[in-house]
Write a protein that holds these residues in place. Structure first.
Motif, PDB file in Angstrom:
ATOM      1  N   PRO A 174      33.781  36.158  33.992  1.00  0.00           N
ATOM      2  CA  PRO A 174      34.250  36.299  35.351  1.00  0.00           C
ATOM      3  C   PRO A 174      35.651  36.936  35.426  1.00  0.00           C
ATOM      4  O   PRO A 174      36.474  36.725  34.516  1.00  0.00           O
ATOM      5  N   SER A 176      39.362  36.848  37.016  1.00  0.00           N
ATOM      6  CA  SER A 176      40.087  35.482  37.509  1.00  0.00           C
ATOM      7  C   SER A 176      41.426  35.736  38.172  1.00  0.00           C
ATOM      8  O   SER A 176      41.977  36.840  37.921  1.00  0.00           O
ATOM      9  N   PRO A 207      39.298  36.881  45.820  1.00  0.00           N
ATOM     10  CA  PRO A 207      38.375  35.738  46.035  1.00  0.00           C
ATOM     11  C   PRO A 207      37.922  35.565  47.262  1.00  0.00           C
ATOM     12  O   PRO A 207      38.641  35.830  48.370  1.00  0.00           O
ATOM     13  N   ASP A 211      33.050  32.046  45.866  1.00  0.00           N
ATOM     14  CA  ASP A 211      33.421  32.281  44.520  1.00  0.00           C
ATOM     15  C   ASP A 211      33.709  31.072  43.859  1.00  0.00           C
ATOM     16  O   ASP A 211      33.852  30.010  44.740  1.00  0.00           O
ATOM     17  N   GLU A 270      37.760  32.197  40.021  1.00  0.00           N
ATOM     18  CA  GLU A 270      36.790  33.154  39.010  1.00  0.00           C
ATOM     19  C   GLU A 270      35.644  33.813  39.929  1.00  0.00           C
ATOM     20  O   GLU A 270      35.249  33.135  40.941  1.00  0.00           O
ATOM     21  N   SER A 271      35.339  34.912  39.721  1.00  0.00           N
ATOM     22  CA  SER A 271      34.388  35.725  40.277  1.00  0.00           C
ATOM     23  C   SER A 271      32.946  34.977  40.156  1.00  0.00           C
ATOM     24  O   SER A 271      32.814  34.727  39.000  1.00  0.00           O
ATOM     25  N   ALA A 272      32.061  35.116  41.087  1.00  0.00           N
ATOM     26  CA  ALA A 272      30.809  34.421  40.775  1.00  0.00           C
ATOM     27  C   ALA A 272      30.055  35.323  39.947  1.00  0.00           C
ATOM     28  O   ALA A 272      29.359  34.804  38.950  1.00  0.00           O
TER      29      ALA A 272
END
Length: 327
Positions: A174, A176, A207, A211, A270-272
């Motif tokens: 991910p 971040s 974000p 997420d 963090e990105s999904a």
């Protein structure tokens, strides 16, 4: 970044003087890598060494910023040395290298990619994929239009020949964004809770709701709260609006109120789903091998980066070098 660049620049300067003075007719141009420059070349082999002009600065280093994830031409603007004295190739003020004589040539390109510190826009060492290319515009094909002080988008890559290309892939982790704040949750009754909304700074991604976010607080320890009270406390976080994480502390299992003093709270978003990597500060060399170039053809350097806020460091390690292969 600073230590590596400082050491290498100092080493280059230290080597340049003895190389320049070793034999008559050999020079190490100021600001260039410690390369032997021999006017007229050796046994018919003549090399040219060309570079770029910084358009911005990060700390003490000149840089060229990459505006977004499109492919860009990085304009060639400086002639470091040319052993052919303009007989085989030349810069003509249009950001590209013009071939002046049919010949078999070899080209080398190097770029000095950064890895930036937390809060830089690349956020730590999370770096996504990057591309470096040597491109040729054949006679009659117009290269990208050069605008002084800017990189130029390459809108139709199919018009140009790829002389060489290199991709630095990211890894499937991910993206971040991190922040650190001080927060005092205060006294929470048994079964009660408290919360605070934490805005995330600009980073490697924006974000959004959905997420992922994690959180820690330095006061949630047995030493501060006692083992039983600390065991009954839970901390959690989730996104409640774009760029805003809500951190909640619950006295979920405690039989008595618990007083939580101020402490350091770390929030990690963090990105999904995304791709990023961990490419450290690096020089990236790319070689074409022998290629036939014709008079009037244009050679230029293309770069692409999927890392937000990325840039090229313009140093001794950023250049294109060309030479004929057979005398």
């Amino acid at each position: 970044m600073t230590n590596r660049r400082t050491v290498l620049t100092a080493a280059a300067a230290a080597l340049a003087l003895p190389l320049a003075n070793a034999r008559p007719g050999r020079q190490a141009p100021a600001g260039a890598q410690p390369e032997h420059f021999i006017p007229g070349g050796v046994r018919g082999i003549q090399r040219g060494h060309f570079s770029y002009t910084a358009t911005d600065h990060v700390d003490e280093y000149g840089v060229i910023r990459i505006p977004d994830d499109r492919l860009y031409m990085v304009p060639l603007t400086k002639s470091i040395f040319d052993e052919s004295s303009g007989g085989k190739y030349a810069l003509a003020g249009d950001g590209v290298l013009t071939v002046l004589k049919d010949d078999l040539y070899h080209m080398t390109v190097n770029m000095d990619w950064p890895a930036q510190s937390r809060g830089s826009g690349q956020d730590g060492y999370d770096v996504d994929s990057r591309k470096l290319l040597i491109l040729r515009a054949r006679v009659g094909v117009k290269p990208p239009t050069y605008t002084q002080g800017q990189v130029t988008p390459v809108t139709d890559l199919s018009r140009y020949d790829r002389m060489a290309s290199h991709d630095t892939p990211g890894s499937s982790v991910p993206k971040s964004v991190r922040t650190t704040v001080e927060w005092a949750p205060g006294t929470i009754a048994a079964g009660g809770m408290t919360y605070v909304d934490v805005p995330l700074p600009a980073g490697s991604f924006d974000p959004a709701v959905g997420d992922l976010v994690r959180v820690s607080h330095s006061s949630l320890t047995d030493a501060v709260l006692g083992q039983k009270k600390n065991a009954g406390v839970q901390i959690s976080a989730r996104f409640v609006a774009p760029g805003v994480a809500r951190v909640m502390v619950e006295n979920r299992y405690g039989a008595k109120a618990v007083a939580i003093p101020s402490g350091t709270m770390n929030v990690l978003a963090e990105s999904a789903v995304a791709s990023a990597g961990n490419n450290h500060d690096a020089w990236c060399y790319l070689n074409s091998g022998p290629v036939m170039l014709m008079a009037g053809e244009k050679i230029f350097v293309g770069v692409r980066s999927y890392s937000r806020g990325d840039f090229l460091q313009i140093s001794n390690g950023s250049f294109i070098r060309i030479s004929n292969v057979i005398a």
